[in-house]
Design a protein around this motif. Structure first.
Motif, PDB file in Angstrom:
ATOM      1  N   ILE A 150       0.860  -1.185   0.000  1.00  0.00           N
ATOM      2  CA  ILE A 150       0.000   0.000   0.000  1.00  0.00           C
ATOM      3  C   ILE A 150       0.898   1.237   0.000  1.00  0.00           C
ATOM      4  N   LEU A 151       0.645   2.129  -0.943  1.00  0.00           N
ATOM      5  CA  LEU A 151       1.470   3.307  -1.165  1.00  0.00           C
ATOM      6  C   LEU A 151       0.772   4.561  -0.640  1.00  0.00           C
ATOM      7  N   SER A 152       1.562   5.587  -0.430  1.00  0.00           N
ATOM      8  CA  SER A 152       1.025   6.863   0.047  1.00  0.00           C
ATOM      9  C   SER A 152       0.508   7.684  -1.127  1.00  0.00           C
ATOM     10  N   LYS A 153      -0.770   8.018  -1.089  1.00  0.00           N
ATOM     11  CA  LYS A 153      -1.354   8.855  -2.139  1.00  0.00           C
ATOM     12  C   LYS A 153      -0.690  10.220  -2.165  1.00  0.00           C
ATOM     13  N   ALA A 154      -0.499  10.814  -0.998  1.00  0.00           N
ATOM     14  CA  ALA A 154       0.108  12.154  -0.947  1.00  0.00           C
ATOM     15  C   ALA A 154       1.522  12.136  -1.525  1.00  0.00           C
ATOM     16  N   TYR A 155       2.280  11.089  -1.216  1.00  0.00           N
ATOM     17  CA  TYR A 155       3.657  11.030  -1.712  1.00  0.00           C
ATOM     18  C   TYR A 155       3.684  10.927  -3.230  1.00  0.00           C
ATOM     19  N   PHE A 156       2.883  10.053  -3.802  1.00  0.00           N
ATOM     20  CA  PHE A 156       2.958   9.839  -5.243  1.00  0.00           C
ATOM     21  C   PHE A 156       2.144  10.858  -6.038  1.00  0.00           C
ATOM     22  N   GLU A 157       1.349  11.658  -5.388  1.00  0.00           N
ATOM     23  CA  GLU A 157       0.781  12.810  -6.089  1.00  0.00           C
ATOM     24  C   GLU A 157       1.822  13.919  -6.210  1.00  0.00           C
ATOM     25  N   ALA A 158       2.825  13.904  -5.316  1.00  0.00           N
ATOM     26  CA  ALA A 158       3.885  14.916  -5.348  1.00  0.00           C
ATOM     27  C   ALA A 158       5.155  14.418  -6.033  1.00  0.00           C
ATOM     28  N   ASN A 159       5.266  13.103  -6.261  1.00  0.00           N
ATOM     29  CA  ASN A 159       6.468  12.512  -6.848  1.00  0.00           C
ATOM     30  C   ASN A 159       6.081  11.556  -7.968  1.00  0.00           C
ATOM     31  N   PRO A 160       6.877  11.484  -9.022  1.00  0.00           N
ATOM     32  CA  PRO A 160       6.529  10.596 -10.143  1.00  0.00           C
ATOM     33  C   PRO A 160       6.609   9.130  -9.750  1.00  0.00           C
ATOM     34  N   PHE A 161       5.780   8.326 -10.396  1.00  0.00           N
ATOM     35  CA  PHE A 161       5.760   6.886 -10.152  1.00  0.00           C
ATOM     36  C   PHE A 161       6.461   6.166 -11.310  1.00  0.00           C
ATOM     37  N   ASP A 162       7.611   6.627 -11.694  1.00  0.00           N
ATOM     38  CA  ASP A 162       8.280   6.044 -12.866  1.00  0.00           C
ATOM     39  C   ASP A 162       9.621   5.412 -12.533  1.00  0.00           C
ATOM     40  N   GLY A 163       9.997   5.407 -11.261  1.00  0.00           N
ATOM     41  CA  GLY A 163      11.231   4.749 -10.877  1.00  0.00           C
ATOM     42  C   GLY A 163      12.478   5.581 -11.046  1.00  0.00           C
ATOM     43  N   ARG A 164      12.344   6.835 -11.442  1.00  0.00           N
ATOM     44  CA  ARG A 164      13.536   7.672 -11.613  1.00  0.00           C
ATOM     45  C   ARG A 164      14.097   8.081 -10.252  1.00  0.00           C
ATOM     46  N   GLY A 165      15.418   8.109 -10.175  1.00  0.00           N
ATOM     47  CA  GLY A 165      16.072   8.622  -8.978  1.00  0.00           C
ATOM     48  C   GLY A 165      16.133   7.607  -7.853  1.00  0.00           C
TER      49      GLY A 165
END
Length: 626
Positions: A213-228
């Motif tokens: 289960i992932l954080s909605k707030a985190y991934f709304e502010a950060n890309p979900f593409d594996g960069r970095g």
């Protein structure tokens, strides 16, 4: 997947044959409209709602110490040799193993959940789950105390967001099981409702409740593409500490982890720090273990197990070398032949390539007799087909007869036994005959098709151990006119070429769950995954008969029906030779510095040493590791 008349006919025929295995019988013994603390595909749960801990753990295990180990298994896009992302849930990139320990799931996850039962899950984030009458809707009551590592609450909104995100952008092993998820909705802050289309496998939910289960707030502010290399916000018992790309990662135990006192966690996650170091060569990793820089390893090189464990620390009793029994789960170790390339679509070519591999010679000369020949994608289990098909298997196979090899209706296909010479004239002669029948004619020292194009085969590897093993195979292929070679690439290249299906031949080893699901099969064998980048369908299998049998696996209403369906599938897979079975070992060959405590016997369905064992101060002091 192109719709063609034969496919429609075969799928329909298989559905008719499997009619007794109806979706409405999913969790047939499980009551609806009742709050449940766990789920099991078949039969009763072992543990009652008020259980205190799993039987295979030590609930009083002390916390502390560092566990530096070489992982022997990994999930999703993870790699043992390097890492360049900390997002383990996307199709591309190389993530470090054990990132999943930083995230909680609705119910007990893939590493530590109910390892003494074959198919049970118990509530983790979800305190209870309730099934609808049609068993297509699951309502989870979340624990209000659940929180992310930054202290923010973990809510149903995060859960609903996660399932929608993974269905759209997740790794294929996460995306495919969600294909029949119709809706994920937050009823309120602590109630999640998952609704399926009705076309899902009966046991799909047992897979997806283990998803992170992932954080909605985190991934709304950060890309979900594996960069970095920014660690995603988690909620689990560990979080990322020190990380050096491609070299080292440390997971630090979260001292105020919200779920530390739950029954499903008691006695687990005992090390203060879990450390993984990455080595591009096996020998370098072994040398680090001998020096005590690595504390635990499982040995997969037979030569090293037979001859390499004679170093001073082992002779002094500081290092323990022993075998633990393998899990009671079907295992698959096999070589994929990529049929996206036209020259490999003819089964006779695949069979000829398989005949060139001399297992008996390899076992004696390279394996020190430590491995046995694998014949099945479901080795070491009741799901492996044996002998002639049973009447129940034939009921599934007969409607598909026109679309599957006739060999599937005889004795289960096994790989021929060589004379052990390394150059069995009989088998190589048979291989040459098959190549000629497939239209490849001698052109000097090589064979070529009607256009004059040579038959080339490149084996893709990422470890020099496989160069050593495959060299003799290549020599035998050359002997019958195949222009064969080995290409060793670094881990990043290997992962990229694997994800893009840019190879002729490569090998893979994996274990299925003890109760295989349709979702387990789809990423490996189903048409839906054949051209999905990042899937494990390396041969490009896209066959309506295989699809129909996978659907039958999903409809199985009891364990015997499941065994029948998987055995039927096994027969067809072995007859098609998309995968060439390799070898297997009956046990875990393990070595470790004698500084840990653990409970015996190990559980039958998992061996997560890093989660179950603990640091023993007295033992460590006795060997100078205190």
């Amino acid at each position: 997947m192109r719709p063609i008349p034969r496919r429609s006919f075969l799928a329909g025929a298989a559905s008719a044959a499997a009619a007794p295995l109806l979706p409405r019988f999913a969790f047939a013994a499980t009551p609806t409209g009742t709050k449940l603390h766990g789920l099991s595909a078949f039969g009763d749960l072992k543990y009652a709602a008020d259980f205190e801990h799993f039987d295979y753990v030590n609930p009083d295990a002390p916390k502390g110490g560092t566990f530096n180990f070489s992982p022997w298994n990994w999930f999703f896009n993870q790699s043992l040799l390097t890492f360049n992302t900390l997002n383990s849930f996307v199709p591309r990139g190389d993530a470090p193993p054990r990132m999943e320990m930083c995230f909680d799931a609705l119910m007990t996850g893939p590493l530590t959940g109910a390892l003494d039962e074959p198919d049970a899950v118990y509530g983790l984030l979800a305190e209870t789950v309730m099934l609808s009458d049609d068993r297509n809707t699951f309502e989870f009551a979340l624990r209000p105390e659940a929180k992310f590592h930054d202290g923010t609450p973990l809510t149903a909104d995060d859960c609903a967001f996660t399932f929608k995100l993974l269905k759209k952008e997740g790794h294929p092993n996460l995306m495919l099981p969600l294909s029949e998820l119709a809706d994920a909705a937050a009823v309120d802050a602590h109630t999640l409702r998952l609704t399926f289309s009705g076309e899902q496998s009966a046991r799909t939910v047992l897979d997806i409740v283990k998803f992170p289960i992932l954080s909605k707030a985190y991934f709304e502010a950060n890309p979900f593409d594996g960069r970095g290399l920014k660690p995603p916000l988690g909620s689990g018992p560990y979080k990322v500490g020190h990380a050096a790309a491609g070299q080292t990662i440390e997971y630090e135990r979260v001292p105020d982890y919200w779920g530390r006192d739950l029954a499903v966690n008691r006695g687990l996650y005992n090390f203060d720090r879990i450390r993984i170091e990455f080595y591009s060569e096996r020998q370098a990793a072994f040398e680090a273990f001998k020096k005590g820089n690595i504390h635990y390893r499982q040995e997969f090189t037979a030569r090293v197990w037979a001859t390499g464990y004679d170093f001073p620390a082992l002779k002094a009793g500081k290092v323990i070398k022993r075998e633990f029994p393998a899990e009671k789960r079907p295992s698959m170790q096999a070589t994929a032949i990529n049929q996206r390339r036209e020259r490999f679509r003819d089964r006779r070519v695949r069979q000829a390539i398989a005949l060139c591999f001399d297992f008996e010679w390899t076992k004696r000369n390279l394996f020190y007799d430590a491995y046995e020949r694998s014949q099945s994608s479901f080795e070491r289990s009741d799901y492996k087909a044996e002998g002639l098909p049973s009447p129940a298997e034939l009921a599934l196979l007969e409607p598909l007869r026109d679309g599957i090899p006739p060999e599937a209706f005889g004795e289960a296909v096994i790989q021929p036994v060589s004379d052990g010479s390394g150059r069995d004239r009989k088998l190589l002669g048979a291989a040459s005959k098959l190549i000629a029948e497939a239209g490849w004619k001698r052109n000097g020292r090589s064979v070529a098709n009607g256009k004059g194009e040579p038959l080339t085969v490149e084996i893709l590897v990422q470890d020099d151990v496989f160069v050593r093993i495959d060299t003799h195979w290549v020599e035998n292929m050359k002997a019958i006119g195949i222009d064969a070679s080995i290409r060793m690439v670094d881990s990043a290249q290997y992962q990229a070429r694997q994800a893009d299906f840019d190879f002729d031949i490569l090998s893979m080893a994996l274990s299925f769950t003890a109760t295989p699901t349709r979702d387990d099969m789809e990423s490996l064998f189903h048409s839906r995954s054949a051209n999905l980048p990042g899937s494990r369908n390396f041969p490009g299998t896209a066959d309506p008969a295989i699809d129909a049998l996978i659907d039958a696996v999903g409809r199985a209403a009891d364990r015997q029906s499941l065994v029948t369906a998987v055995r039927a599938l096994d027969r067809v897979l072995r007859a098609r030779l998309d995968w060439i079975p390799n070898w297997y070992s009956a046990n875990h060959r393990a070595a470790f510095w004698d500084m840990f405590g653990f409970k015996e016997p190990k559980p039958d369905y998992g061996f997560p040493v890093e989660a179950m064992w603990w640091f023993d101060k007295d033992k460590a002091a006795a060997i100078g590791k205190g």
